[in-house]
Scaffold this motif. Structure first.
Motif, PDB file in Angstrom:
ATOM      1  N   UNK A 109      36.815 -11.585  60.070  1.00 50.95           N
ATOM      2  CA  UNK A 109      37.033 -10.140  59.455  1.00 50.95           C
ATOM      3  C   UNK A 109      36.675 -10.337  57.834  1.00 50.95           C
ATOM      4  N   UNK A 110      37.273  -9.314  57.530  1.00 53.92           N
ATOM      5  CA  UNK A 110      37.155  -9.570  55.847  1.00 53.92           C
ATOM      6  C   UNK A 110      38.413  -8.672  54.813  1.00 53.92           C
ATOM      7  N   UNK A 111      38.616  -8.907  53.817  1.00 52.87           N
ATOM      8  CA  UNK A 111      39.640  -8.420  52.858  1.00 52.87           C
ATOM      9  C   UNK A 111      38.970  -7.694  51.783  1.00 52.87           C
ATOM     10  N   UNK A 112      39.291  -6.682  51.454  1.00 54.76           N
ATOM     11  CA  UNK A 112      38.725  -5.673  50.226  1.00 54.76           C
ATOM     12  C   UNK A 112      39.662  -5.829  49.367  1.00 54.76           C
ATOM     13  N   UNK A 149      23.732 -14.610  63.246  1.00 55.35           N
ATOM     14  CA  UNK A 149      24.690 -15.256  62.368  1.00 55.35           C
ATOM     15  C   UNK A 149      24.721 -14.361  61.070  1.00 55.35           C
ATOM     16  N   UNK A 150      25.806 -13.921  60.619  1.00 60.00           N
ATOM     17  CA  UNK A 150      26.144 -13.014  59.402  1.00 60.00           C
ATOM     18  C   UNK A 150      27.120 -13.364  58.800  1.00 60.00           C
ATOM     19  N   UNK A 151      27.335 -12.725  57.656  1.00 62.28           N
ATOM     20  CA  UNK A 151      28.477 -12.895  56.533  1.00 62.28           C
ATOM     21  C   UNK A 151      29.777 -12.542  57.306  1.00 62.28           C
ATOM     22  N   UNK A 152      30.752 -13.272  56.795  1.00 60.88           N
ATOM     23  CA  UNK A 152      32.009 -13.293  57.233  1.00 60.88           C
ATOM     24  C   UNK A 152      32.264 -13.982  58.523  1.00 60.88           C
ATOM     25  N   UNK A 153      31.343 -15.034  58.542  1.00 59.10           N
ATOM     26  CA  UNK A 153      31.330 -16.014  59.810  1.00 59.10           C
ATOM     27  C   UNK A 153      31.272 -15.239  60.950  1.00 59.10           C
ATOM     28  N   UNK A 158      41.806  -6.637  55.338  1.00 57.17           N
ATOM     29  CA  UNK A 158      41.526  -5.309  55.530  1.00 57.17           C
ATOM     30  C   UNK A 158      40.949  -5.250  57.113  1.00 57.17           C
ATOM     31  N   UNK A 159      40.397  -6.349  57.648  1.00 57.26           N
ATOM     32  CA  UNK A 159      40.077  -6.442  59.154  1.00 57.26           C
ATOM     33  C   UNK A 159      40.468  -7.893  59.402  1.00 57.26           C
ATOM     34  N   UNK A 160      41.566  -8.131  60.365  1.00 53.32           N
ATOM     35  CA  UNK A 160      41.912  -9.402  60.869  1.00 53.32           C
ATOM     36  C   UNK A 160      40.788 -10.002  61.615  1.00 53.32           C
ATOM     37  N   UNK A 161      40.900 -11.386  62.026  1.00 52.09           N
ATOM     38  CA  UNK A 161      39.750 -11.881  62.550  1.00 52.09           C
ATOM     39  C   UNK A 161      39.849 -11.687  64.123  1.00 52.09           C
ATOM     40  N   UNK A 162      38.724 -11.524  64.772  1.00 53.91           N
ATOM     41  CA  UNK A 162      38.670 -11.110  66.116  1.00 53.91           C
ATOM     42  C   UNK A 162      37.683 -11.821  66.773  1.00 53.91           C
ATOM     43  N   UNK A 163      37.742 -11.724  68.197  1.00 54.25           N
ATOM     44  CA  UNK A 163      36.576 -11.961  69.021  1.00 54.25           C
ATOM     45  C   UNK A 163      36.604 -11.289  70.137  1.00 54.25           C
ATOM     46  N   UNK A 202      36.019   0.711  56.518  1.00 55.55           N
ATOM     47  CA  UNK A 202      35.017   0.160  57.240  1.00 55.55           C
ATOM     48  C   UNK A 202      33.702  -0.318  56.698  1.00 55.55           C
ATOM     49  N   UNK A 203      33.589  -0.154  55.403  1.00 55.53           N
ATOM     50  CA  UNK A 203      32.333  -0.762  54.715  1.00 55.53           C
ATOM     51  C   UNK A 203      32.700  -2.289  54.044  1.00 55.53           C
ATOM     52  N   UNK A 204      32.272  -3.074  54.528  1.00 50.80           N
ATOM     53  CA  UNK A 204      32.606  -4.393  53.927  1.00 50.80           C
ATOM     54  C   UNK A 204      32.008  -4.978  53.036  1.00 50.80           C
ATOM     55  N   UNK A 205      31.051  -4.287  52.555  1.00 53.85           N
ATOM     56  CA  UNK A 205      30.212  -5.029  51.390  1.00 53.85           C
ATOM     57  C   UNK A 205      28.758  -5.601  51.795  1.00 53.85           C
ATOM     58  N   UNK A 206      28.177  -6.388  50.942  1.00 55.57           N
ATOM     59  CA  UNK A 206      26.898  -6.856  51.351  1.00 55.57           C
ATOM     60  C   UNK A 206      26.868  -7.606  52.611  1.00 55.57           C
ATOM     61  N   UNK A 207      25.931  -7.947  53.525  1.00 55.93           N
ATOM     62  CA  UNK A 207      26.113  -8.604  54.805  1.00 55.93           C
ATOM     63  C   UNK A 207      24.620  -9.228  54.685  1.00 55.93           C
ATOM     64  N   UNK A 208      24.624 -10.547  54.779  1.00 60.80           N
ATOM     65  CA  UNK A 208      23.440 -11.119  55.230  1.00 60.80           C
ATOM     66  C   UNK A 208      23.540 -11.647  56.396  1.00 60.80           C
ATOM     67  N   UNK A 209      22.164 -11.888  57.181  1.00 59.51           N
ATOM     68  CA  UNK A 209      22.169 -12.291  58.419  1.00 59.51           C
ATOM     69  C   UNK A 209      20.966 -12.935  58.841  1.00 59.51           C
ATOM     70  N   UNK A 210      20.900 -13.732  59.981  1.00 63.17           N
ATOM     71  CA  UNK A 210      19.666 -14.187  60.529  1.00 63.17           C
ATOM     72  C   UNK A 210      19.792 -13.902  61.965  1.00 63.17           C
TER      73      UNK A 210
END
Length: 694
Positions: A208-211, A176-180, A219-224, A680-688
């Motif tokens: 996805x994410x928006x810069x 599980x990480x940032x940007x859901x 910037x990147x639309x939601x996907x699965x 393609x660099x979204x920023x800081x990503x936290x995850x577990x």
């Protein structure tokens, strides 16, 4: 906070200080070495099982252990941390890999030795490849068309998937990480006597994410996406075995062009692979394989009233049977030879026809050791084709062991890349802007139609220039380097490379439309080269600590442009109102989107008594240019450059009760982003991440 050059130098000063310290204290650390991984084997470089450390070619293995310790879930994440490799985004939202300064379209991507398809604009999106079931990744640099044909002009990346071990085994992974972002995968495998079965399932989704928060678009639309792999092997006897494997991939992603235009993009990608191996004697063996893969992409847009505005599709099919024989006359030599047939079709929006490529091929390779210290590889491949000139691709490589610590190696090879479907048959007009792009073979009929409709005001290049064939891009690749084992725990390798590319296919304006926009097509125009050096080192003083680092120096230039600068034919202005001045040879920077310097540093450290594993990984990319900003058509010292940057990732993994592992980490610790230039660099990503094995 961006990690600028000053911090970068400090970061790598610490690394090389550690290396220097290790050398000064090698007498102390030598006795602490317990296990050295001396038996890494690679199959991609020669299509036979070879020990990596004895190979005369520049090659690299990324192990499953390092992939798991870094907690990476996508192929692009792990490749970005390797020397001389950088992923670059394309206009379609995917990411391709740049190797030795060569564009993504020149690197062949394989999974278990067979190619992936779906290069929408020449780039294969490697972010769609999960690393959850990967045994190892093999990277071979330099032209490899002598074994693999087209697309292997710059090198080959082969993803080797895991094979089952005895008994019933499995694992479950969830991150599980940032940007859901959710990544769920599971592997189930069974092996007993003659039969082995393995299955792999992965689901990956993100919001996805928006810069650029000031716009309506992400910037990147939601996907699965879903990924399912299955592999079955059966040993009919000690001499005969069979492999059957299959893969299915599906991705759906929102397609939002504006607040009024919305739709969906869907990708379906599947393949089947059958391989039958038989050993006739100690000297002879062979295999037969049959491979089929298909890539489908559909994209639609509807207006606010649900009326269809656009509906595009892409459907590519590849069928390839191949037979190969291996002959080992003695322990010092081996021969492999093979023959196959590629049948490829494409059905795509904006194409003038449904093209069919047929290309039979044959190859032969000698791998021998005339003396105890000398290894020689000689190989060649012949590719025939129904749409372009046949290609003969030779290659030679040798390695000479000077002593127990030092060996020199070198190789020279021919590589080629056939014109793709887009470069031959594309017929696309941007209705909102008004320009047109035509494939080389589509030009005569399309231009005549535009002229008959009164839509052409000026012909720049007449149709007679399109009577010949578009030539394959080709290169001569030269690599020269050495491997040096400073101690049993410290290893270095250095490789100098040069790739001379001829008949580079580029776009050129061939006509002007009555609306003032241009009509473009593809031509063999440029001669370019990439050259530089790659340096790698690994220090492993014990089983707890591993430090590795690498550096690439790169010069990538167009020969004709370099000559124009040398002759004083290029000028520039400081600003639009300032006078022009003549540029010097040194003012030419080179090709777009290439950095002069790239480096990486990785430190892995484990604490067995705590069942704890940690690592910190850093990559650096120096400045590069994306566009000509002063209007002289070239990238020079007076253009705008994207600033250099560094990315730092950290990960910590703790094992509980032997079979349970919990990992946490942070990618891009300093939250670097560049919304204007790097998508393609979204920023800081936290995850577990949780891993359960059973």
């Amino acid at each position: 906070m961006v990690l600028n050059n000053k911090y970068f130098y400090v970061y790598f000063f610490v690394f090389f200080s550690i290396i220097a310290f290790s050398q000064e204290n090698k007498a102390v650390t030598k006795d602490s070495v317990k296990v050295q991984n001396l038996d890494e084997v690679i199959v991609t470089a020669t299509r036979t099982i070879r020990q990596l450390s004895s190979l005369p070619l520049p090659a690299q293995i990324i192990s499953q252990k390092d992939i798991k310790r870094s907690n990476s879930v996508r192929l692009n994440e792990i490749l970005n941390e390797q020397t001389g490799l950088i992923t670059v985004p394309d206009f379609g939202g995917g990411e391709g890999i740049q190797m030795q300064g060569l564009d993504a379209e020149y690197t062949l991507i394989l999974v278990d030795g067979v190619p992936l398809v779906g290069r929408l604009a020449g780039t294969l999106d490697i972010s769609r490849i999960t690393v959850g079931n990967i045994k190892q990744i093999e990277v071979v640099r330099g032209a490899s068309s002598s074994l693999y044909g087209s697309e292997a002009l710059g090198g080959v990346i082969n993803i080797i998937t895991a094979t089952p071990k005895n008994g019933f085994k499995g694992d479950i992974n969830y991150r599980l990480g940032s940007f859901n972002t959710h990544d769920l995968s599971t592997t189930l495998s069974y092996k007993k006597e003659k039969l082995s079965i393995s299955t792999f399932f992965n689901r990956y989704s993100s919001d996805g994410y928006d810069l650029t928060e000031n716009t309506d678009l992400n910037t990147v639309d939601p996907f699965r996406n879903y990924n399912v792999n299955a592999k079955v092997t059966y040993d009919f006897s000690e001499d005969t075995d069979m492999l059957i494997s299959g893969k299915y991939y599906n991705q759906k992603q929102d397609n939002i062009a504006s607040s009024l235009l919305k739709g969906e993009t869907e990708i379906d990608d599947w393949n089947t692979h059958i391989k039958l191996n038989h050993t006739y004697s100690k000297k002879w063996s062979s295999y037969f394989e049959f491979y089929t893969t298909q890539y489908n992409a559909n994209e639609n847009l509807d207006d606010e009233n649900a009326v269809s505005v656009s509906d595009a599709y892409y459907k590519q099919l590849l069928i390839r049977p191949e037979v190969r024989a291996t002959y080992n006359p003695n322990e010092k030599a081996s021969f492999i030879g093979g023959a196959g047939f590629n049948h490829e079709t494409l059905d795509r929006t904006d194409f003038t026809e449904k093209p069919i490529y047929n290309s039979p091929y044959i190859y032969l390779q000698y791998d021998g050791n005339p003396t105890e210290k000398l290894n020689i590889i000689l190989g060649a491949r012949f590719d025939s084709h129904n749409k372009y000139k046949s290609q003969f691709s030779p290659k030679a490589a040798l390695r000479y062991t000077l002593n127990d610590k030092l060996a020199i190696k070198g190789s020279v090879g021919y590589g080629f890349k056939a014109p793709d479907f887009r470069q031959l048959y594309f017929d696309f007009t941007n209705n909102s802007v008004g320009y047109t792009i035509l494939g080389y073979n589509a030009v005569p009929d399309a231009i005549k139609t535009l002229e008959d409709n009164g839509e052409i005001s000026n012909i720049i290049i007449p149709n007679t220039e399109f009577n010949s064939e578009l030539k394959p891009e080709n290169s001569i690749s030269i690599d020269l380097g050495f491997d040096y084992d400073v101690t049993t725990s410290l290893k270095l390798d250095l490789n100098f490379f040069r790739n001379n590319i001829n008949d580079l296919i580029d776009t050129r304006a061939i006509a002007t439309r009555t609306n003032g926009q241009s009509v473009f097509s593809y031509f063999n125009v440029n001669k370019v080269y990439t050259q530089g050096l790659e340096f790698n080192t690994v220090w492993k003083p014990d089983n707890q600590l591993k430090i590795s680092g690498g550096y690439q120096l790169l010069f990538a230039k167009d020969k004709d442009v370099e000559k124009a600068f040398k002759n004083g034919e290029v000028f520039a202005r400081e600003s639009a109102s300032s006078p022009s001045f003549q540029l010097q040879k040194d003012d030419y920077f080179g090709l777009y989107n290439r950095s002069r310097h790239m480096a990486n540093l990785k430190v892995f450290y484990s604490i067995p008594e705590w069942n704890l594993d940690t690592n910190i990984r850093g990559t650096y990319r120096s400045k590069y240019g994306l566009f000509d900003t002063n209007g002289n058509d070239y990238l020079d010292s007076y253009d705008y450059f994207v600033d250099g940057y560094a990315i730092i990732d950290v990960a910590v993994n703790k094992t509980f009760y032997k079979n349970y592992q919990l990992g946490v980490g942070m990618d891009n610790v300093f939250d670097f982003t560049d919304p204007q230039n790097i998508s393609n660099i979204a920023g800081r990503i936290l995850y577990a991440k949780l891993n359960i094995q059973f």
